[in-house]
Motif scaffolding. Structure first.
Motif, PDB file in Angstrom:
ATOM      1  N   ARG A 161       0.842  -1.191   0.000  1.00  0.00           N
ATOM      2  CA  ARG A 161       0.000   0.000   0.000  1.00  0.00           C
ATOM      3  C   ARG A 161       0.879   1.243   0.000  1.00  0.00           C
ATOM      4  O   ARG A 161       1.975   1.230   0.549  1.00  0.00           O
ATOM      5  N   LEU A 162       0.357   2.297  -0.630  1.00  0.00           N
ATOM      6  CA  LEU A 162       1.095   3.549  -0.739  1.00  0.00           C
ATOM      7  C   LEU A 162       0.581   4.545   0.294  1.00  0.00           C
ATOM      8  O   LEU A 162      -0.614   4.592   0.591  1.00  0.00           O
ATOM      9  N   MET A 163       1.498   5.347   0.815  1.00  0.00           N
ATOM     10  CA  MET A 163       1.160   6.419   1.744  1.00  0.00           C
ATOM     11  C   MET A 163       1.738   7.705   1.169  1.00  0.00           C
ATOM     12  O   MET A 163       2.896   7.748   0.772  1.00  0.00           O
ATOM     13  N   TYR A 164       0.908   8.761   1.118  1.00  0.00           N
ATOM     14  CA  TYR A 164       1.302  10.021   0.496  1.00  0.00           C
ATOM     15  C   TYR A 164       1.619  11.033   1.591  1.00  0.00           C
ATOM     16  O   TYR A 164       0.980  11.066   2.657  1.00  0.00           O
ATOM     17  N   VAL A 185      -3.951   8.649   2.189  1.00  0.00           N
ATOM     18  CA  VAL A 185      -4.454   7.410   1.593  1.00  0.00           C
ATOM     19  C   VAL A 185      -4.669   7.553   0.090  1.00  0.00           C
ATOM     20  O   VAL A 185      -4.209   6.727  -0.698  1.00  0.00           O
ATOM     21  N   ASN A 186      -5.376   8.634  -0.329  1.00  0.00           N
ATOM     22  CA  ASN A 186      -5.705   8.756  -1.748  1.00  0.00           C
ATOM     23  C   ASN A 186      -4.850   9.778  -2.485  1.00  0.00           C
ATOM     24  O   ASN A 186      -4.997   9.935  -3.694  1.00  0.00           O
ATOM     25  N   GLY A 187      -3.955  10.486  -1.788  1.00  0.00           N
ATOM     26  CA  GLY A 187      -3.046  11.405  -2.464  1.00  0.00           C
ATOM     27  C   GLY A 187      -3.678  12.695  -2.942  1.00  0.00           C
ATOM     28  O   GLY A 187      -3.105  13.369  -3.784  1.00  0.00           O
ATOM     29  N   ALA A 212       5.246   9.512  -2.546  1.00  0.00           N
ATOM     30  CA  ALA A 212       4.455   8.289  -2.376  1.00  0.00           C
ATOM     31  C   ALA A 212       5.392   7.201  -1.861  1.00  0.00           C
ATOM     32  O   ALA A 212       6.367   6.860  -2.517  1.00  0.00           O
ATOM     33  N   THR A 213       5.104   6.674  -0.674  1.00  0.00           N
ATOM     34  CA  THR A 213       5.971   5.704  -0.002  1.00  0.00           C
ATOM     35  C   THR A 213       5.211   4.403   0.197  1.00  0.00           C
ATOM     36  O   THR A 213       4.058   4.421   0.641  1.00  0.00           O
ATOM     37  N   CYS A 220       8.676   7.263  -4.428  1.00  0.00           N
ATOM     38  CA  CYS A 220       8.915   8.141  -5.577  1.00  0.00           C
ATOM     39  C   CYS A 220       8.312   9.492  -5.217  1.00  0.00           C
ATOM     40  O   CYS A 220       7.413   9.570  -4.365  1.00  0.00           O
ATOM     41  N   GLN A 221       8.788  10.530  -5.840  1.00  0.00           N
ATOM     42  CA  GLN A 221       8.286  11.836  -5.498  1.00  0.00           C
ATOM     43  C   GLN A 221       8.327  12.746  -6.725  1.00  0.00           C
ATOM     44  O   GLN A 221       8.992  12.454  -7.723  1.00  0.00           O
TER      45      GLN A 221
END
Length: 1041
Positions: A161-164, A185-187, A212-213, A220-221
């Motif tokens: 899962r990604l965390m923003y 959660v949704n960026g 985004a981690t 990536c950023q």
């Protein structure tokens, strides 16, 4: 003939059947299964197949199942990949069938291993390149989405899962704003309201670094640039006049400018218009310039004109934003003649009525019909009274300060006579009159507070609504007059009971709420019925802070990744925590690091900064591996209030591995020994290197150069460093080999191999130890020479050598043909011996014919002198010696010569016998064993299903392999020899003199040439006599007994 054919076929079957039953091809896979990490570069060497039966052959290895993803080298069996695999999209397991042409095959399993991959932010190229730009108004609503970070993660199918988050937020040209936030959660990026957008305050552009981690800490950023559009949202601001007043004279002409109002607007390109808030009849206002002019005469002699005018001007910009400004215009009087009030000058005079509560200095009556002009001096006289005063200059009668009028105790009427004249000019301007002042009874008693506290009242926050602070009490001396209470002004936090005067809390009080003051000055009023009289008071209330808020941090959990070689003192994270409590020590924050013993020396916490301590991060630790290479740290954030409130922050620090160490071994040079003629796969030696990077000793060994022989004689197991023999070695061909081995570590860095791989080299020397596998060789193997019968010194030098034995280890002996020991071997030093005679040779006469005596000597050469007799090898050389007569006298001749011709009929019976080599009995023995085994195989095929024979013929699985080809070693070349008497000896034309299998035959020859050369010697079985013979022509010569 037919029987022979059947026998031949049966013989072939007997050779094949045992191989079918008991031999099978052996295919070895050096690494199986192969775990191949995804994203490995094409051409990665995965494993190697090896079959000793096809080693060295071209096109020996192949895959039975077709695949485009892997290839196998047909000659070496090395298996490599042809593409870079993706764990999420490609198959995760491959089964490859390796075949070398036999019936036995081997299955190679290749597993694709998942490697964590960073998220991908390139869905929006401008975002990843840092050029994504959007523009919003400065009044953009809070929490409305304005951009969404689009990131993908191939590992999402595995639960990733990604965390923003926002890493940095820069504003300009004014810095320091923190206005935007991102949903973790949704960026979605939106305006969060921490700092209000205000273009006019200098916030024109924002640059956000968004990241985004994933759950492993990879990220990536990109960059988002937000431009702020200016809107017209600022109100015009007036520049006030001094004391908010303008002074003009009553003589100011109509149309003359008396002032100019000016307002400014912070909004760019904003225009302002002016207007009166209320209709004005005396003044005019230019809407664009703000110039105020006189519209009507200001003459104060006109009773309708006022001495003061209050003007309220409204300024409006082109955004319809307005502000107002109020100021006062004072009209100054101009000097005019004295004119008294017409009623004052009559005989009855003037009667006025004033209430008893008329205030001190209150205007009672003005004698003059107008105000005196400036500089005009009026002189008045009046009958003395303590309650009223006459201003001799203005003619105004007013109430004195003391004593106050009291209808109940003071006189009810006062009569005052006044004379008015210009000072020094009484005849021109003067008047005299009487003023009667009647006192009127009024409600003049005001309520009086009994007690108002002088000291401030301290209250604590969070008191319940309705809590009583105090009760105000006031009295009124007026009979039947009730007292009521109210606040002067609005105070939403407190309420006062109108009838009882009880002050209570009306609104929740939170010291940390910016909208809640920390102190209040409460103005209150007590008034009577009809609000005729009132009394005011003041009360100060101070709000005290309680420690009711624990520290708050911008993040409760930090997930951080650092490489293991991060230097000491490096900042790991700077904690940002605040305490909303408003006073010290309630909002003093302290930080305390909670770590286990393993991480105690690794981290230090100074104030709010967590840094690497004296012990560096170390990925290469077995204990740390059990912790999944993560530190879990806790920081307790506490305030200093009472009671102490705290919060725990969790910091998960993942350490990424760095390939820091080169593979090292006990030495860089290894020496191993191996016996020549050792079979394939014989262990040569093992080189052992270690690698301190985790995973420990994950090393690959590869032969990269050196003297390996052609074809290569050695191979190394890549995972163990074991060097084995790939093909047999011969010391006589090469006595030692030099092998250069490259040692490469594997998977010791966060970056995939080979980006940071480390290598070492080792020089391996393989010495080939000698084995006695080469027999002596004489050159030539057969020699022939002529000597005189009287010679007693060496006459021929043997030339024999051995490839694996020096000359001093060769022994020589005459094993056959040395009749009466007439010859011996003469050896000096270590050189090969020479052949010499031991006595004078004699010629035998037979019927007056002298025949040369010929000896056929068989000399045996044996190596390993004094060594192991079981390992000794020998060879023979044949030397044919012709003895010539040595004649020193002439034969006497007679007068008569008689020629005698002797014809001898000799019955020659030549016996040929077979003397086989040593290997022929071994072959015959092996053939007999194979024959018995073939008989057993045939019996098994016939009786395998018979229950009574099951114990003798168990069921099994047979395998067949083609019989190996047998090769015979070519015989060595003979050694050279010398002839002391003849420089051109004739070689023996039948080298197989002592061997062969021939039938017996009888021939009859006539001896006519006594000088013939004979190459054989035999005994006649009938007469028992010896004779010489020529194997080519069949000629013989009988020797005398």
């Amino acid at each position: 003939m037919r029987k022979g054919g059947l026998a031949m076929n049966f013989f072939r079957i007997s050779l094949i059947c045992p191989v079918f039953l008991y031999t099978a091809a052996e295919i070895q896979i050096l690494i199986n299964p192969v775990n191949l990490p995804e994203n490995m570069l094409p051409g990665t060497q995965l494993s190697r197949a090896y079959d000793k039966d096809v080693a060295g052959k071209a096109d020996a290895y192949r895959f039975l199942n077709k695949t485009k993803d892997f290839v196998i080298d047909a000659s070496s069996g090395i298996i490599t990949s042809t593409k870079s695999f993706n764990y999420e999209t490609d198959p995760r397991r491959f089964l490859l069938i390796v075949d070398t042409g036999g019936v036995v095959r081997h299955v190679l399993t290749i597993n694709i291993i998942d490697v964590p991959e960073p998220p991908d932010c390139t869905a929006d190229p401008q975002f990843s390149l840092g050029t994504a730009t959007l523009e919003i108004d400065e009044d953009y609503p809070l929490f409305r989405p304005l951009y969404r970070v689009t990131a993908t993660d191939e590992d999402s199918s595995n639960g990733d899962r990604l965390m923003y988050s926002i890493e940095t937020q820069l504003s300009g040209p004014k810095k320091g704003a923190n206005s935007f936030g991102v949903d973790s959660v949704n960026g979605i990026v939106s305006l969060r309201g921490n700092d209000t957008l205000d273009f006019d305050a200098g916030y024109h552009v924002f640059q956000l670094t968004l990241r985004a981690t994933d759950t492993t800490g990879l990220f990536c950023q990109g960059t988002l640039i937000i431009k702020i559009r200016n809107i017209n949202d600022e109100k015009p601001q007036f520049e006030p006049f001094p004391l908010d007043t303008i002074n003009v004279t009553e003589k100011t002409p109509v149309g003359e400018m008396i002032a100019r109002v000016k307002a400014t607007d912070q909004d760019e390109d904003s225009s302002i218009t002016y207007s009166f808030k209320t209709q004005q009849g005396m003044f005019a206002l230019d809407p664009f310039t703000g110039i105020i002019t006189v519209l009507k005469p200001l003459n104060l002699d006109n009773p309708n004109n006022s001495k003061t005018y209050s003007l309220e001007i409204e300024a409006r910009d082109n955004g319809n934003n307005t502000s107002t400004y109020m100021f006062t215009i004072f009209v100054e009087n101009i000097d005019d003649p004295i004119i008294c009030d017409s009623s004052f000058s009559t005989a009855a005079g003037v009667s006025v009525s004033v209430p008893e509560n008329v205030p001190a200095s209150a205007f009672i009556y003005m004698i003059l019909a107008r105000d005196p002009d400036p500089g005009q001096e009026v002189e008045s006289s009046v009958k003395a009274t303590a309650y009223f005063a006459l201003d001799s200059y203005s003619g105004v009668i007013s109430k004195t300060t003391e004593p106050p009028l009291d209808y109940e105790i003071n006189p009810k009427h006062f009569q005052i006579v006044v004379a008015v004249r210009n000072r020094g000019n009484l005849s021109l301007e003067s008047c005299t009159g009487t003023i009667t002042i009647n006192i009127r009874n009024v409600n003049d008693e005001s309520p009086v507070f009994r007690y108002i506290p002088d000291a401030p009242i301290n209250i604590y926050e969070n008191l319940p609504v309705g809590t009583k602070l105090l009760k105000l009490t006031a009295t009124d001396r007026d009979i039947g007059d009730l007292v009521h209470y109210e606040f002067i002004g609005t105070h939403k936090e407190f309420s006062i009971n109108e009838d009882s005067g009880e002050v209570t809390i009306a609104y929740p009080l939170d010291y940390e709420n910016a909208a809640t003051p920390h102190s209040w000055v409460l103005y209150f009023r007590a008034y009577d019925n009809g609000r005729v009289h009132s009394t005011t008071g003041m009360l100060t209330v101070i709000l005290q802070d309680l420690n009711d808020n624990p520290p708050q941090c911008i993040q409760d959990i930090y997930t951080i990744e650092l490489p293991e070689n991060t230097p000491a003192g490096t900042l790991v994270v700077s904690l940002t925590c605040t305490d909303e409590d408003g006073t010290v020590p309630n909002n003093n924050i302290t930080y305390h690091l909670i770590v286990d013993a393993f991480a105690k020396e690794t981290f230090t916490l100074v104030n709010n900064k967590l840094k690497i301590g004296s012990t560096n991060l170390d990925y290469d630790n077995a204990i740390f591996a059990g912790m999944h290479f993560k530190y879990t740290l806790f920081v307790r954030v506490s305030d200093e209030g009472s009671p102490v409130l705290s919060k725990i922050i969790t910091i998960i620090l993942s350490v990424s591995r760095i390939n820091e160490f080169n593979p090292i071994g006990p030495t860089s040079a290894f020496t191993f020994n191996i016996l020549e003629n050792s079979p394939s796969d014989t262990l040569v030696g093992k080189i052992t290197f270690t690698d301190a990077d985790w995973p420990f000793n994950n090393i690959k060994y590869t032969i990269v150069g050196g003297i390996l022989g052609s074809p290569p004689k050695f191979y190394i197991e890549p995972d163990t460093g074991v060097i084995k023999l790939l093909d047999s070695v011969d010391r006589e061909t090469e006595s030692h080999y030099k092998i250069l081995v490259r040692i490469t570590d594997l998977d010791n860095d966060a970056l995939p191999d080979p980006l940071r791989q480390r290598r070492g080299t080792a020089q391996v020397t393989v010495n080939v130890l000698n084995m006695n596998d080469e027999p002596p060789v004489c050159n030539p193997p057969h020699s022939e020479t002529w000597i005189y019968s009287s010679i007693k010194f060496p006459f021929i030098q043997l030339n024999c050598s051995d490839k694996d034995s020096p000359q001093e280890q060769l022994s020589y002996s005459i094993v056959r043909g040395n009749t009466k020991n007439q010859f011996t071997l003469w050896r000096l030093g270590v050189d090969p011996p020479a052949l010499a005679t031991t006595q004078n040779l004699q010629y035998d006469a037979f019927q007056g014919i002298r025949d040369p005596l010929t000896f056929q000597l068989l000399i045996e050469v044996t190596d390993e002198l004094g060594g192991n007799k079981a390992s000794q090898l020998s060879a023979t050389t044949t030397v044919i010696v012709h003895v010539l007569p040595w004649t020193t006298t002439q034969a006497t001749s007679s007068t008569e010569t008689t020629t005698t011709t002797i014809t001898t009929s000799v019955l020659i019976k030549i016996s040929y016998y077979w003397s086989p080599d040593n290997w022929i009995p071994a072959v015959l023995t092996l053939t007999g064993v194979l024959f018995v085994m073939c008989l057993y195989a045939v019996a098994w095929c016939l009786f395998k299903d018979a229950p009574s024979c099951s114990r003798f013929f168990p069921h099994c699985q047979a395998h067949q392999q083609s019989p190996p080809a047998l090769t015979a070693k070519e015989p060595g070349q003979g050694l050279r020899h010398g002839n002391f008497l003849n420089s051109d000896p004739k070689p023996n034309t039948n080298p197989n003199l002592l061997r062969g299998n021939r039938s017996v035959r009888t021939e009859e020859k006539t001896i006519s040439q006594p000088s013939r050369v004979y190459d054989g010697r035999a005994i006649d079985t009938v007469t028992g006599m010896e004779y010489l013979f020529n194997s080519q022509t069949g000629e013989v010569k009988m020797l005398s007994g």
